[in-house]
Design a protein around this motif. Sequence first.
Motif, PDB file in Angstrom:
ATOM      1  N   HIS A  15       0.812  -1.219   0.000  1.00 32.47           N
ATOM      2  CA  HIS A  15       0.000   0.000   0.000  1.00 32.47           C
ATOM      3  C   HIS A  15       0.841   1.262   0.000  1.00 32.47           C
ATOM      4  CE1 HIS A  15      -2.684  -2.835   2.477  1.00 32.47           C
ATOM      5  NE2 HIS A  15      -3.164  -2.806   1.258  1.00 32.47           N
ATOM      6  N   HIS A  16       2.134   1.114   0.043  1.00 33.95           N
ATOM      7  CA  HIS A  16       2.955   2.317   0.192  1.00 33.95           C
ATOM      8  C   HIS A  16       4.269   2.142  -0.557  1.00 33.95           C
ATOM      9  CE1 HIS A  16       4.394   5.688   3.161  1.00 33.95           C
ATOM     10  NE2 HIS A  16       4.945   5.823   1.956  1.00 33.95           N
ATOM     11  N   VAL A  17       4.197   2.410  -1.856  1.00 30.74           N
ATOM     12  CA  VAL A  17       5.412   2.456  -2.677  1.00 30.74           C
ATOM     13  C   VAL A  17       5.220   3.613  -3.658  1.00 30.74           C
ATOM     14  CG1 VAL A  17       4.479   0.713  -4.300  1.00 30.74           C
ATOM     15  CG2 VAL A  17       6.953   1.141  -4.209  1.00 30.74           C
ATOM     16  N   HIS A  18       6.228   4.467  -3.746  1.00 30.71           N
ATOM     17  CA  HIS A  18       6.182   5.595  -4.692  1.00 30.71           C
ATOM     18  C   HIS A  18       6.862   5.122  -5.968  1.00 30.71           C
ATOM     19  CE1 HIS A  18       5.134   8.485  -1.447  1.00 30.71           C
ATOM     20  NE2 HIS A  18       5.811   7.614  -0.713  1.00 30.71           N
ATOM     21  N   ILE A  19       6.176   5.220  -7.103  1.00 34.48           N
ATOM     22  CA  ILE A  19       6.798   4.694  -8.321  1.00 34.48           C
ATOM     23  C   ILE A  19       8.119   5.418  -8.596  1.00 34.48           C
ATOM     24  CG2 ILE A  19       5.653   6.108 -10.136  1.00 34.48           C
ATOM     25  CD1 ILE A  19       6.345   2.273 -10.115  1.00 34.48           C
ATOM     26  N   ALA A 207      -2.905  10.233   3.760  1.00 36.89           N
ATOM     27  CA  ALA A 207      -1.908  11.300   3.866  1.00 36.89           C
ATOM     28  C   ALA A 207      -0.700  10.751   4.612  1.00 36.89           C
ATOM     29  CB  ALA A 207      -2.474  12.509   4.606  1.00 36.89           C
ATOM     30  N   HIS A 208       0.486  11.173   4.164  1.00 37.18           N
ATOM     31  CA  HIS A 208       1.710  10.860   4.911  1.00 37.18           C
ATOM     32  C   HIS A 208       1.757  11.755   6.151  1.00 37.18           C
ATOM     33  CE1 HIS A 208       3.161   8.884   1.281  1.00 37.18           C
ATOM     34  NE2 HIS A 208       4.391   8.715   1.750  1.00 37.18           N
ATOM     35  N   TYR A 209       1.674  11.148   7.326  1.00 37.32           N
ATOM     36  CA  TYR A 209       1.876  11.898   8.575  1.00 37.32           C
ATOM     37  C   TYR A 209       2.463  10.968   9.627  1.00 37.32           C
ATOM     38  CZ  TYR A 209      -0.204  16.339   7.217  1.00 37.32           C
ATOM     39  OH  TYR A 209      -0.439  17.547   6.598  1.00 37.32           O
ATOM     40  N   ASP A 231      -0.243   7.211   6.037  1.00 34.95           N
ATOM     41  CA  ASP A 231       0.991   6.626   5.511  1.00 34.95           C
ATOM     42  C   ASP A 231       2.134   6.926   6.481  1.00 34.95           C
ATOM     43  OD1 ASP A 231      -0.272   5.617   3.159  1.00 34.95           O
ATOM     44  OD2 ASP A 231      -0.500   7.723   2.576  1.00 34.95           O
ATOM     45  N   HIS A 232       2.776   5.878   6.934  1.00 34.88           N
ATOM     46  CA  HIS A 232       3.718   5.866   8.062  1.00 34.88           C
ATOM     47  C   HIS A 232       2.912   5.857   9.379  1.00 34.88           C
ATOM     48  CE1 HIS A 232       7.378   6.107   5.740  1.00 34.88           C
ATOM     49  NE2 HIS A 232       6.882   7.114   5.063  1.00 34.88           N
ATOM     50  N   GLY A 233       2.702   7.019   9.961  1.00 36.70           N
ATOM     51  CA  GLY A 233       1.922   7.081  11.202  1.00 36.70           C
ATOM     52  C   GLY A 233       2.635   6.514  12.408  1.00 36.70           C
ATOM     53  N   SER A 288       7.385  -0.856   1.326  1.00 36.18           N
ATOM     54  CA  SER A 288       8.768  -0.531   0.959  1.00 36.18           C
ATOM     55  C   SER A 288       9.058   0.966   0.801  1.00 36.18           C
ATOM     56  CB  SER A 288       9.160  -1.277  -0.304  1.00 36.18           C
ATOM     57  OG  SER A 288       8.398  -0.850  -1.401  1.00 36.18           O
ATOM     58  N   ASP A 289       8.044   1.803   0.506  1.00 37.05           N
ATOM     59  CA  ASP A 289       8.204   3.256   0.360  1.00 37.05           C
ATOM     60  C   ASP A 289       8.991   3.612  -0.902  1.00 37.05           C
ATOM     61  OD1 ASP A 289       7.675   5.861   1.067  1.00 37.05           O
ATOM     62  OD2 ASP A 289       9.003   5.924   2.799  1.00 37.05           O
ATOM     63  N   ASP A 290      10.314   3.583  -0.843  1.00 34.69           N
ATOM     64  CA  ASP A 290      11.167   3.955  -1.982  1.00 34.69           C
ATOM     65  C   ASP A 290      12.284   2.926  -2.103  1.00 34.69           C
ATOM     66  OD1 ASP A 290       9.992   6.743  -2.570  1.00 34.69           O
ATOM     67  OD2 ASP A 290      10.410   6.817  -0.419  1.00 34.69           O
TER      68      ASP A 290
HETATM   69 ZN    ZN Z   1       6.050   7.396   1.358  1.00 34.50          ZN
END
Ligand code: ZN
Length: 338
Positions: A15-19, A207-209, A231-233, A288-290
Amino acid sequence: DKLHHFLHALPKCEHHVHIEGTISPELLFSLAAKNSISLPQDDPAFGSVSALEARYKVFTSLDDFLHYYFISMSCLITASDFEDLTYNYLSHAHGQNVHHAEIFFDPQPHMSRGVSYQTIIAGMDAARMRAAVDLPKLSIEFIPCLVRHLPVPAAHDMLAEVISSGHFADGTLAGFGMSSTEIAKHPSLYTSVYETAKAAGITNLTAHYGEEGPAEYVRDALSLLSVRRIDHGRRSAEDPDLVRKLAETSTMLTLCPISNVVLKGVERVQDLPIREFLDAGVLFSINSDDPAYFGGYILENYCAVQEAFGFTMNEWETIATRSIRGSWCSVERKEALL
Ligand code: ZN
Ligand code: ADE
């Protein structure tokens, strides 16, 4: 070992990977050459692939990383650049038994340098069509994010264009989020953007917070922006009331353990409040995020969590099941995933 094998085989949702976070230094240099993009001359990190790789190992903060991330994404020009990047991520994820992927992208920094929203989405959607044939067990969705380092009116312009594309209505886009720098970007700055999204019928808001910013930002994002996910949290754990609220409202946290260590949010994965979230009944997924920047795709993040916390197979089943429940796919797809 046995658990690594188990974690590899476990059906995973990302749910959290930036292309744009899947551009490796090697790919960056080859795209820059192909598209005649000049990289900064005054930073020795851009001297070679190995110098850039070395620089990625000594990030000091989110903003230190974002500096490189925004330079690197400026080498993406054509729809086929976006297609190749997306397809490569999808095949990597498929190889790690990801069965459902929701992929973030940042339209604004592309649009502001003359790459249209249509170019980006045409490329990403072409990758999805190829994956539907070659990687059939993987479902794929896209989520545009506004970026907080640019002015709020630019976020409104982007959202208006994305809404008018019809891609929320036709299901190409699963929701709407926000990313980039966090400190001093309180959720109250973005209420009008999220109101516009809601008015357009977009209910899957995130939202990323709580990545670098305090629990208060997470709390205020829930109440001011009506987000269903954070996202994160990770810093929510500093407020026990908030942890209860996250559990009660089934708000999912999309955790990115290796990212938090590499960007110096925590010293070690075991310093993350993952056990607390699990025991409090907070929904979360591990992501994985990035991956090209932080040295790990989703499986490496699962393994890092296992090394840090030693969860049982039952606990892993719970984590995997909760991450299916928190996915933004159809009820039918969820049942197929479960
Ligand atoms: Zn992110
Ligand atoms: N954009 C890409 N990765 C990000 C992160 N970890 N936090 C905020 N914005 C991002």
